[in-house]
Design a protein around this motif. Structure first.
Motif, short mmCIF file in Angstrom:
data_model
loop_
_atom_site.label_atom_id
_atom_site.label_comp_id
_atom_site.label_asym_id
_atom_site.label_seq_id
_atom_site.Cartn_x
_atom_site.Cartn_y
_atom_site.Cartn_z
N ILE A 16 41.96 -13.62 -7.64
CA ILE A 16 40.80 -14.51 -7.77
C ILE A 16 40.36 -14.46 -9.23
N THR A 17 40.17 -15.61 -9.85
CA THR A 17 39.68 -15.66 -11.21
C THR A 17 38.24 -16.16 -11.20
N VAL A 18 37.36 -15.36 -11.79
CA VAL A 18 35.94 -15.71 -11.87
C VAL A 18 35.59 -15.96 -13.33
N THR A 19 34.92 -17.06 -13.58
CA THR A 19 34.50 -17.40 -14.94
C THR A 19 33.00 -17.19 -15.07
N ASP A 20 32.60 -16.35 -16.01
CA ASP A 20 31.18 -16.06 -16.24
C ASP A 20 30.78 -16.48 -17.65
N TYR A 47 26.77 -18.62 -26.66
CA TYR A 47 27.27 -18.11 -25.38
C TYR A 47 28.75 -17.74 -25.50
N LEU A 48 29.19 -16.94 -24.56
CA LEU A 48 30.59 -16.52 -24.48
C LEU A 48 31.06 -16.70 -23.05
N VAL A 49 32.23 -17.32 -22.89
CA VAL A 49 32.83 -17.49 -21.57
C VAL A 49 33.87 -16.39 -21.37
N THR A 50 33.76 -15.66 -20.27
CA THR A 50 34.69 -14.56 -19.95
C THR A 50 35.31 -14.81 -18.59
N SER A 111 29.05 -2.92 -31.76
CA SER A 111 29.34 -4.15 -32.49
C SER A 111 28.89 -5.36 -31.68
N PHE A 112 28.88 -6.50 -32.32
CA PHE A 112 28.52 -7.75 -31.63
C PHE A 112 29.47 -8.02 -30.46
N GLY A 113 30.77 -7.88 -30.71
CA GLY A 113 31.75 -8.13 -29.66
C GLY A 113 31.62 -7.16 -28.50
N ARG A 114 31.38 -5.90 -28.82
CA ARG A 114 31.23 -4.91 -27.75
C ARG A 114 29.95 -5.16 -26.95
N ALA A 115 28.88 -5.59 -27.63
CA ALA A 115 27.64 -5.89 -26.93
C ALA A 115 27.83 -7.02 -25.93
N LEU A 116 28.56 -8.06 -26.33
CA LEU A 116 28.81 -9.17 -25.41
C LEU A 116 29.69 -8.73 -24.25
N ALA A 117 30.68 -7.87 -24.54
CA ALA A 117 31.55 -7.37 -23.47
C ALA A 117 30.75 -6.54 -22.48
N GLN A 118 29.83 -5.70 -22.98
CA GLN A 118 28.97 -4.91 -22.10
C GLN A 118 28.14 -5.83 -21.21
N GLY A 119 27.52 -6.82 -21.82
CA GLY A 119 26.68 -7.74 -21.05
C GLY A 119 27.46 -8.49 -20.00
N ALA A 120 28.65 -8.98 -20.39
CA ALA A 120 29.47 -9.73 -19.44
C ALA A 120 29.89 -8.85 -18.27
N ASP A 121 30.28 -7.61 -18.56
CA ASP A 121 30.71 -6.70 -17.49
C ASP A 121 29.56 -6.33 -16.56
#
Length: 222
Positions: A16-20, A47-50, A111-121
């Motif tokens: 299953i692929t979920v897009t957030d 925004y960032l799409v994951t 970092s900015f990228g890590r912050a977004l990854a944390q938020g997305a997760d």
């Protein structure tokens, strides 16, 4: 069809692929498609799409205890007006499910990228369906700077502590943007580690935002 192709097809059918979408507000200086560790007065929005891929028949009982297969896109910057409009629209949709916006403030050495990854997760694992917004302040991108061998981490932490304190006004403006798009009583602010210092100091002092939140408090402050 070979066994390898059959296996690949079976695995694909079970996935299953979920897009957030994760939103962000930052007082970091922009550099190409990302943001640096330098602070500036102006805020940037976007925004960032994951995409998350998980096996439908083997999903773990504990959503917080397993590794995630994540594919992140490139951060997309938007205007303040578009940010507020889209947060407002997403908040109205979430309100029907009893949810609202979440503002996440990261901690030390992020970092900015890590912050977004944390938020997305966090949003994905918690199955939040309201708008999830990361406020990314200019923390160090690693846990250490290079002053002297006996104080690698301590200097980095002191630097980040000072940067967190200097980012209070930017945070207040970011929260003001969110509560102008959605009722304050629907907004939850979550701070991690050194982000708690930033949030606490920003909301403790006298400000127009603090006065507004006295009359209409946040849903929660964690």
């Amino acid at each position: 069809m070979t066994f390898a192709l059959l296996l690949a097809a079976a695995l694909h059918a079970d996935t299953i692929t979920v897009t957030d979408t994760t939103w962000f507000v930052t007082n970091r200086a922009p550099v190409d498609a990302a943001f640096s560790g330098q602070r500036r007065d102006a805020l940037e929005y976007g925004y960032l799409v994951t995409r998350y891929a998980e096996h439908a028949t083997t999903a773990p009982a504990d959503p917080w205890g397993h590794a995630l297969k994540r594919t992140a896109g490139t951060p997309v910057r938007v205007s303040r007006e578009e940010f507020r409009a889209r947060i407002g629209e997403a908040s109205r949709t979430a309100a029907a499910r009893g949810e609202g916006p979440v503002v996440y403030v990261h901690g030390f050495a992020t970092s900015f990228g890590r912050a977004l990854a944390q938020g997305a997760d966090i949003a994905h694992r918690g199955q939040f369906r309201g708008p999830f917004i990361v406020f990314s302040w200019p923390a160090h991108m690693a846990i250490a700077t290079l002053p002297r061998p006996s104080a690698l981490v301590s200097r980095a932490y002191r630097d980040d502590s000072a940067m967190a304190a200097a980012s209070g006004d930017a945070f207040r403006r970011a929260v003001d943007d969110v509560v102008s798009a959605a009722p304050a009583r629907s907004v939850t602010v979550v701070a991690h580690s050194l982000g708690s210092q930033l949030v606490g100091e920003a909301l403790a002092g006298q400000s127009a935002l603090r006065d507004a939140l006295v009359d209409a408090p946040l849903r929660a402050l964690d």
